[in-house]
Design a protein around this motif. Structure first.
Motif, PDB file in Angstrom:
ATOM      1  N   TYR A  55       0.382  12.339   7.008  1.00 35.20           N
ATOM      2  CA  TYR A  55       0.718  10.925   7.002  1.00 35.20           C
ATOM      3  C   TYR A  55       2.204  10.794   7.309  1.00 35.20           C
ATOM      4  O   TYR A  55       3.031  11.423   6.652  1.00 35.20           O
ATOM      5  CB  TYR A  55       0.409  10.298   5.633  1.00 35.20           C
ATOM      6  CG  TYR A  55       0.849   8.862   5.522  1.00 35.20           C
ATOM      7  CD1 TYR A  55       0.110   7.856   6.126  1.00 35.20           C
ATOM      8  CD2 TYR A  55       1.998   8.517   4.833  1.00 35.20           C
ATOM      9  CE1 TYR A  55       0.506   6.540   6.040  1.00 35.20           C
ATOM     10  CE2 TYR A  55       2.404   7.199   4.744  1.00 35.20           C
ATOM     11  CZ  TYR A  55       1.659   6.217   5.349  1.00 35.20           C
ATOM     12  OH  TYR A  55       2.060   4.908   5.269  1.00 35.20           O
ATOM     13  N   ARG A  56       2.507  10.015   8.324  1.00 35.98           N
ATOM     14  CA  ARG A  56       3.902   9.791   8.702  1.00 35.98           C
ATOM     15  C   ARG A  56       4.181   8.298   8.719  1.00 35.98           C
ATOM     16  O   ARG A  56       3.471   7.535   9.346  1.00 35.98           O
ATOM     17  CB  ARG A  56       4.185  10.339  10.092  1.00 35.98           C
ATOM     18  CG  ARG A  56       4.111  11.806  10.194  1.00 35.98           C
ATOM     19  CD  ARG A  56       4.342  12.231  11.630  1.00 35.98           C
ATOM     20  NE  ARG A  56       4.073  13.637  11.772  1.00 35.98           N
ATOM     21  CZ  ARG A  56       4.932  14.495  12.283  1.00 35.98           C
ATOM     22  NH1 ARG A  56       6.092  14.083  12.730  1.00 35.98           N
ATOM     23  NH2 ARG A  56       4.614  15.763  12.371  1.00 35.98           N
ATOM     24  N   PHE A  57       5.219   7.927   8.023  1.00 36.03           N
ATOM     25  CA  PHE A  57       5.734   6.566   8.123  1.00 36.03           C
ATOM     26  C   PHE A  57       7.233   6.703   8.255  1.00 36.03           C
ATOM     27  O   PHE A  57       7.737   6.822   9.349  1.00 36.03           O
ATOM     28  CB  PHE A  57       5.308   5.712   6.929  1.00 36.03           C
ATOM     29  CG  PHE A  57       5.807   4.297   7.006  1.00 36.03           C
ATOM     30  CD1 PHE A  57       5.448   3.491   8.059  1.00 36.03           C
ATOM     31  CD2 PHE A  57       6.640   3.789   6.037  1.00 36.03           C
ATOM     32  CE1 PHE A  57       5.914   2.185   8.154  1.00 36.03           C
ATOM     33  CE2 PHE A  57       7.101   2.495   6.107  1.00 36.03           C
ATOM     34  CZ  PHE A  57       6.739   1.690   7.164  1.00 36.03           C
ATOM     35  N   ILE A  58       7.930   6.760   7.168  1.00 33.42           N
ATOM     36  CA  ILE A  58       9.357   7.060   7.208  1.00 33.42           C
ATOM     37  C   ILE A  58       9.555   8.549   6.961  1.00 33.42           C
ATOM     38  O   ILE A  58      10.398   9.187   7.570  1.00 33.42           O
ATOM     39  CB  ILE A  58      10.123   6.213   6.169  1.00 33.42           C
ATOM     40  CG1 ILE A  58      10.022   4.741   6.581  1.00 33.42           C
ATOM     41  CG2 ILE A  58      11.564   6.658   6.055  1.00 33.42           C
ATOM     42  CD1 ILE A  58      10.586   3.782   5.590  1.00 33.42           C
ATOM     43  N   SER A  59       8.746   9.087   6.097  1.00 34.64           N
ATOM     44  CA  SER A  59       8.801  10.518   5.810  1.00 34.64           C
ATOM     45  C   SER A  59       7.452  11.138   6.170  1.00 34.64           C
ATOM     46  O   SER A  59       6.526  10.456   6.581  1.00 34.64           O
ATOM     47  CB  SER A  59       9.118  10.753   4.333  1.00 34.64           C
ATOM     48  OG  SER A  59       8.097  10.206   3.536  1.00 34.64           O
ATOM     49  N   LEU A  60       7.346  12.431   5.985  1.00 34.88           N
ATOM     50  CA  LEU A  60       6.122  13.158   6.315  1.00 34.88           C
ATOM     51  C   LEU A  60       5.482  13.670   5.038  1.00 34.88           C
ATOM     52  O   LEU A  60       6.150  14.263   4.186  1.00 34.88           O
ATOM     53  CB  LEU A  60       6.455  14.346   7.224  1.00 34.88           C
ATOM     54  CG  LEU A  60       5.349  15.373   7.448  1.00 34.88           C
ATOM     55  CD1 LEU A  60       4.219  14.756   8.251  1.00 34.88           C
ATOM     56  CD2 LEU A  60       5.899  16.594   8.157  1.00 34.88           C
TER      57      LEU A  60
END
Length: 75
Positions: free
Chosen positions: A10-15
């Motif tokens: 899952y990637r948004f701002i971090s991984l």
């Protein structure tokens, strides 16, 4: 999914990455609510056993039975 492990990322701002090696898998579970069944969605949980339980849950996927069967065929 590789031939050796199941990876959820899952990637948004971090991984955030979760992985379970197939040689440690002790269970594959499918779950569907009534509404998920009506629209063809479901959840698949792949878990290892032992003291340090590793677990990857893939939520809201189409054809969860097909995905779970693919995981089972690699065990």
């Amino acid at each position: 999914m590789t031939s050796r492990r199941l990876i959820k990322e899952y990637r948004f701002i971090s991984l955030v990455r979760e992985e379970v090696p197939f040689k440690k898998v002790r269970g594959v579970e499918e779950r569907r609510s009534v509404w998920e069944t009506l629209v063809g969605l479901g959840n698949v949980r792949v878990a290892s056993g032992g003291g340090d339980t590793l677990e990857v849950v893939v939520n809201n996927i189409y054809t969860p039975t097909e995905f779970a069967d693919q995981v089972r065929s690699l065990l």
